[in-house]
Design a protein around this motif. Structure first.
Motif, PDB file in Angstrom:
ATOM      1  N   VAL A  37       0.740  -1.312   0.024  1.00 36.25           N
ATOM      2  CA  VAL A  37      -0.078   0.115  -0.133  1.00 36.25           C
ATOM      3  C   VAL A  37       0.902   1.264  -0.216  1.00 36.25           C
ATOM      4  CG1 VAL A  37      -0.146  -0.015   2.555  1.00 36.25           C
ATOM      5  CG2 VAL A  37      -1.996   0.892   1.223  1.00 36.25           C
ATOM      6  N   ALA A  38       1.943   1.341   0.590  1.00 33.19           N
ATOM      7  CA  ALA A  38       2.983   2.462   0.558  1.00 33.19           C
ATOM      8  C   ALA A  38       3.371   2.751  -0.884  1.00 33.19           C
ATOM      9  CB  ALA A  38       4.167   2.166   1.503  1.00 33.19           C
ATOM     10  N   GLN A  39       3.701   1.628  -1.567  1.00 33.29           N
ATOM     11  CA  GLN A  39       4.094   1.864  -3.102  1.00 33.29           C
ATOM     12  C   GLN A  39       2.752   2.573  -3.682  1.00 33.29           C
ATOM     13  OE1 GLN A  39       5.501  -2.357  -3.373  1.00 33.29           O
ATOM     14  NE2 GLN A  39       7.060  -1.450  -4.569  1.00 33.29           N
ATOM     15  N   PRO A  51      -2.031  14.340   5.225  1.00 32.97           N
ATOM     16  CA  PRO A  51      -1.941  13.355   6.211  1.00 32.97           C
ATOM     17  C   PRO A  51      -2.725  12.035   5.942  1.00 32.97           C
ATOM     18  CG  PRO A  51      -3.816  14.926   6.187  1.00 32.97           C
ATOM     19  CD  PRO A  51      -2.934  15.397   5.020  1.00 32.97           C
ATOM     20  N   ILE A  52      -1.695  11.242   5.618  1.00 31.77           N
ATOM     21  CA  ILE A  52      -2.055   9.916   5.327  1.00 31.77           C
ATOM     22  C   ILE A  52      -1.334   8.820   6.281  1.00 31.77           C
ATOM     23  CG2 ILE A  52      -2.248   8.020   3.733  1.00 31.77           C
ATOM     24  CD1 ILE A  52      -3.039  10.173   1.532  1.00 31.77           C
ATOM     25  N   GLU A  53      -2.129   7.870   6.713  1.00 34.60           N
ATOM     26  CA  GLU A  53      -1.283   6.766   7.519  1.00 34.60           C
ATOM     27  C   GLU A  53      -1.746   5.404   6.557  1.00 34.60           C
ATOM     28  OE1 GLU A  53      -2.642   6.381  11.167  1.00 34.60           O
ATOM     29  OE2 GLU A  53      -2.027   8.372  12.086  1.00 34.60           O
ATOM     30  N   ALA A  54      -0.717   4.421   6.459  1.00 33.27           N
ATOM     31  CA  ALA A  54      -1.166   3.365   5.588  1.00 33.27           C
ATOM     32  C   ALA A  54      -0.852   2.054   6.500  1.00 33.27           C
ATOM     33  CB  ALA A  54      -0.020   3.258   4.314  1.00 33.27           C
ATOM     34  N   GLU A  55      -1.352   1.143   6.193  1.00 38.65           N
ATOM     35  CA  GLU A  55      -1.303  -0.231   6.851  1.00 38.65           C
ATOM     36  C   GLU A  55      -1.709  -1.256   5.939  1.00 38.65           C
ATOM     37  OE1 GLU A  55      -3.596  -2.504  10.686  1.00 38.65           O
ATOM     38  OE2 GLU A  55      -3.754  -0.331  10.567  1.00 38.65           O
ATOM     39  N   GLN A  56      -0.884  -2.241   5.849  1.00 35.80           N
ATOM     40  CA  GLN A  56      -1.211  -3.321   4.824  1.00 35.80           C
ATOM     41  C   GLN A  56      -2.035  -4.550   5.835  1.00 35.80           C
ATOM     42  OE1 GLN A  56       0.479  -3.172   1.798  1.00 35.80           O
ATOM     43  NE2 GLN A  56      -1.257  -4.861   1.251  1.00 35.80           N
ATOM     44  N   ILE A  57      -3.138  -4.696   5.549  1.00 32.71           N
ATOM     45  CA  ILE A  57      -3.909  -5.826   6.186  1.00 32.71           C
ATOM     46  C   ILE A  57      -3.691  -7.167   5.593  1.00 32.71           C
ATOM     47  CG2 ILE A  57      -6.383  -6.435   6.667  1.00 32.71           C
ATOM     48  CD1 ILE A  57      -5.457  -4.081   8.372  1.00 32.71           C
ATOM     49  N   ALA A  58      -3.450  -7.359   4.431  1.00 32.34           N
ATOM     50  CA  ALA A  58      -3.550  -8.514   3.575  1.00 32.34           C
ATOM     51  C   ALA A  58      -2.769  -8.185   2.324  1.00 32.34           C
ATOM     52  CB  ALA A  58      -4.852  -9.226   3.331  1.00 32.34           C
ATOM     53  N   GLN A  59      -2.456  -9.101   1.597  1.00 34.10           N
ATOM     54  CA  GLN A  59      -1.898  -8.974   0.136  1.00 34.10           C
ATOM     55  C   GLN A  59      -2.085 -10.031  -0.881  1.00 34.10           C
ATOM     56  OE1 GLN A  59      -1.067  -6.842  -1.666  1.00 34.10           O
ATOM     57  NE2 GLN A  59       1.251  -6.394  -1.458  1.00 34.10           N
ATOM     58  N   LEU A  60      -3.182 -10.415  -0.880  1.00 34.02           N
ATOM     59  CA  LEU A  60      -4.112 -11.231  -1.797  1.00 34.02           C
ATOM     60  C   LEU A  60      -4.866 -10.808  -3.176  1.00 34.02           C
ATOM     61  CD1 LEU A  60      -7.233 -10.911  -0.878  1.00 34.02           C
ATOM     62  CD2 LEU A  60      -6.383 -12.593   1.067  1.00 34.02           C
ATOM     63  N   ASP A  61      -5.094 -11.797  -3.832  1.00 39.84           N
ATOM     64  CA  ASP A  61      -5.991 -11.425  -5.054  1.00 39.84           C
ATOM     65  C   ASP A  61      -7.435 -11.806  -4.546  1.00 39.84           C
ATOM     66  OD1 ASP A  61      -7.578 -11.997  -7.379  1.00 39.84           O
ATOM     67  OD2 ASP A  61      -6.005 -13.020  -8.377  1.00 39.84           O
ATOM     68  N   SER A  62      -8.377 -10.785  -4.882  1.00 39.60           N
ATOM     69  CA  SER A  62      -9.321 -10.757  -4.141  1.00 39.60           C
ATOM     70  C   SER A  62     -10.326 -11.745  -4.402  1.00 39.60           C
ATOM     71  CB  SER A  62     -10.233  -9.296  -4.112  1.00 39.60           C
ATOM     72  OG  SER A  62     -10.892  -9.359  -5.532  1.00 39.60           O
ATOM     73  N   LYS A  63      -9.940 -12.633  -5.558  1.00 38.99           N
ATOM     74  CA  LYS A  63     -10.716 -14.000  -5.594  1.00 38.99           C
ATOM     75  C   LYS A  63     -10.488 -14.932  -4.650  1.00 38.99           C
ATOM     76  CE  LYS A  63      -7.100 -16.341  -8.490  1.00 38.99           C
ATOM     77  NZ  LYS A  63      -7.036 -17.255  -7.298  1.00 38.99           N
ATOM     78  N   ASP A  64      -9.361 -14.927  -3.813  1.00 40.50           N
ATOM     79  CA  ASP A  64      -9.181 -15.622  -2.917  1.00 40.50           C
ATOM     80  C   ASP A  64      -9.522 -14.877  -1.241  1.00 40.50           C
ATOM     81  OD1 ASP A  64      -8.304 -17.536  -4.304  1.00 40.50           O
ATOM     82  OD2 ASP A  64      -6.325 -16.445  -4.616  1.00 40.50           O
ATOM     83  N   MET A  65     -10.379 -14.007  -1.536  1.00 39.92           N
ATOM     84  CA  MET A  65     -10.748 -13.193  -0.106  1.00 39.92           C
ATOM     85  C   MET A  65     -11.295 -14.105   1.069  1.00 39.92           C
ATOM     86  SD  MET A  65     -10.945 -10.523   1.946  1.00 39.92           S
ATOM     87  CE  MET A  65     -10.411  -9.319   0.659  1.00 39.92           C
ATOM     88  N   THR A  66     -11.234 -14.131   2.216  1.00 38.44           N
ATOM     89  CA  THR A  66     -11.687 -14.989   3.220  1.00 38.44           C
ATOM     90  C   THR A  66     -12.270 -14.301   4.200  1.00 38.44           C
ATOM     91  OG1 THR A  66      -9.555 -15.001   4.505  1.00 38.44           O
ATOM     92  CG2 THR A  66      -9.501 -16.623   2.994  1.00 38.44           C
ATOM     93  N   HIS A  67     -13.110 -15.065   5.023  1.00 39.42           N
ATOM     94  CA  HIS A  67     -13.700 -14.626   6.394  1.00 39.42           C
ATOM     95  C   HIS A  67     -12.845 -14.030   7.188  1.00 39.42           C
ATOM     96  CE1 HIS A  67     -17.557 -17.144   5.174  1.00 39.42           C
ATOM     97  NE2 HIS A  67     -17.498 -16.096   4.497  1.00 39.42           N
TER      98      HIS A  67
END
Length: 323
Positions: A37-39, A51-67
Motif C-alpha cells: 500500500v505504501a508503493q 495527512p495519510i497513514e498506511a497499513e497493510q492488512i492482507a496481500q491477496l488476489d480478491s478472488k481468494d478473499m476469506t472470512h
C-alpha cells in the motif's frame, strides 16, 4: 470543501490495483497483489505530504478473499474509526469480491464516517493504469465533510455498498449500481453527490463476530437453471451448511427439482432465501412462495446478509430482508 487537517487511513489488501505484469501492455496476464500500500500511495504525487497513514492488512488476489481477512479488516476499521483525528478510511481492494467486502463492512460497522473501497481494472504496471486516479478520488471522498457509510470508488463513480456490482470483466468502467444508479461522481477533486449516503444499520458489530472465522455459519449459493437437480443441495446439507441462497431465474422462479430439494432442506432447518440471477431489479413477491426473498440484494450479498443474520439472531434468519 475538505478537512485538510484530518487523517485518512489507507488499508491495503492487494488486488489488481497492486498487481504487476512483465510487460506494460499486458492487462490480463498480471499477478495481483505484488505492491504494498505504501508503493500505491507513492505512485500518486497529489497525495505527497497529505495527512495519510498506511497499513497493510492482507496481500491477496480478491478472488481468494476469506472470512478471516474480513474479520481483521472490520476490526482494524473499527479501531481507526474510533480515533477522533481520522476523517475516513480508504481500502485498496481487488475487483472480484469488492462488492461483497463492501456489504460485509456496511452490515458489521455501519460507519458514521466514510469507508471507501478503491480498486482498479488494470495492474499498477499498465500503460493505462487506473489505480492511481481511483485511489486519489477515494481519498477525496474519505475527506469530504459529512461523508459516511461504506462506498466504492471506480472510474470516477461512487457506489453505495448495497448497490455496487461488477458488470464487466475487462473494461475500465466495470462497475454499476443497478437501478439505483451511482451515489455520486468525483470531478477534478470534488465529489458531486446525487443521493443520500448509505445508512443500513449493522447486524453484528465487528467486535461481536466470532474470533474463529471458521466457526461462522456456512451459507452457500446455488443457481437455478435448465436441467437443475437437487443433488448439490443434498450435498451441502450433508456438509453442515446452515443457509442457502438460490440465484433464481427471472422473478424468483426455481426449477421444480431444485425447489423440492430446497424445500426439504428448509424443513430440515436450513435457512433458504431467493435472489435473482438478473443483473438489475429485485424480486417482486407474489405471496405464493415458501422461500423468502432477499429483496434487491444480489446473490453474493444475500449470502453475506443471511450469514450475518444467522450469527445475530438464529430464530429470525428465515425472515426476508425488509428494506
Amino acid at each position: 470543501m475538505q478537512n485538510e487537517s484530518s487523517i485518512v487511513v489507507v488499508l491495503g489488501t492487494g488486488g489488481t490495483i497492486a498487481g504487476a505484469a512483465s510487460e506494460v501492455t499486458d492487462n490480463v496476464g498480471y499477478v495481483a497483489a505484488q505492491r504494498g500500500v505504501a508503493q500505491l500511495l507513492a505512485a500518486v504525487p497529489a497525495l505527497a505530504g497529505a495527512p495519510i497513514e498506511a497499513e497493510q492488512i492482507a496481500q491477496l488476489d480478491s478472488k481468494d478473499m476469506t472470512h478471516a481477512v474480513w474479520h481483521t479488516l472490520a476490526l482494524r476499521c473499527a479501531h481507526h474509526l474510533a480515533r477522533p483525528e481520522v476523517a475516513g478510511i480508504v481500502i485498496t481492494h481487488g475487483t472480484d469480491t469488492l462488492e461483497e467486502t463492501a456489504w460485509f463492512l456496511q452490515r458489521t460497522l455501519a460507519p458514521a464516517r466514510p469507508i471507501v473501497l478503491a480498486a482498479a481494472m488494470r495492474p499498477a504496471t499498465a500503460l493505462q493504469a487506473d489505480g492511481p486516479q481511483n485511489l486519489l478520488d477515494a481519498v477525496t471522498v474519505a475527506r469530504t465533510p459529512g461523508a459516511r457509510g461504506v462506498t466504492a470508488l471506480l472510474a470516477g463513480r461512487l457506489h453505495a455498498a448495497a448497490d455496487v456490482r461488477k458488470v464487466h470483466p475487462y473494461r475500465l468502467d466495470a462497475f454499476a449500481s443497478g437501478d439505483a444508479g451511482p451515489l455520486g461522481v468525483v470531478e477534478e477533486g470534488v465529489l458531486r453527490r446525487f443521493r443520500e449516503w448509505p445508512c443500513e444499520p449493522s447486524l453484528v458489530g465487528a467486535a461481536q463476530l466470532p474470533a474463529d472465522a471458521g466457526a461462522w455459519p456456512a451459507v452457500e449459493i446455488v443457481t437455478s437453471h435448465a436441467g437443475a437437480s437437487g443433488a448439490i443441495v443434498a450435498a451441502l446439507c450433508a456438509a453442515g451448511t446452515r443457509g442457502i441462497v438460490v440465484a433464481a431465474t427471472g422473478n424468483g422462479s426455481v426449477h421444480e427439482r431444485l425447489e423440492r430439494a430446497l424445500a426439504a432442506a428448509q424443513d430440515a432447518g436450513v435457512s433458504v432465501w431467493r435472489s435473482t440471477r438478473c443483473l438489475d431489479g429485485r424480486i417482486i413477491d407474489s405471496g405464493d412462495t415458501a422461500f423468502p426473498s432477499a429483496g434487491a440484494l444480489t446473490p453474493t450479498k444475500a449470502r453475506i446478509e443471511l450469514m450475518l443474520r444467522l450469527m445475530a439472531a438464529p430464530s429470525a434468519a428465515q425472515a426476508a430482508r425488509s428494506s
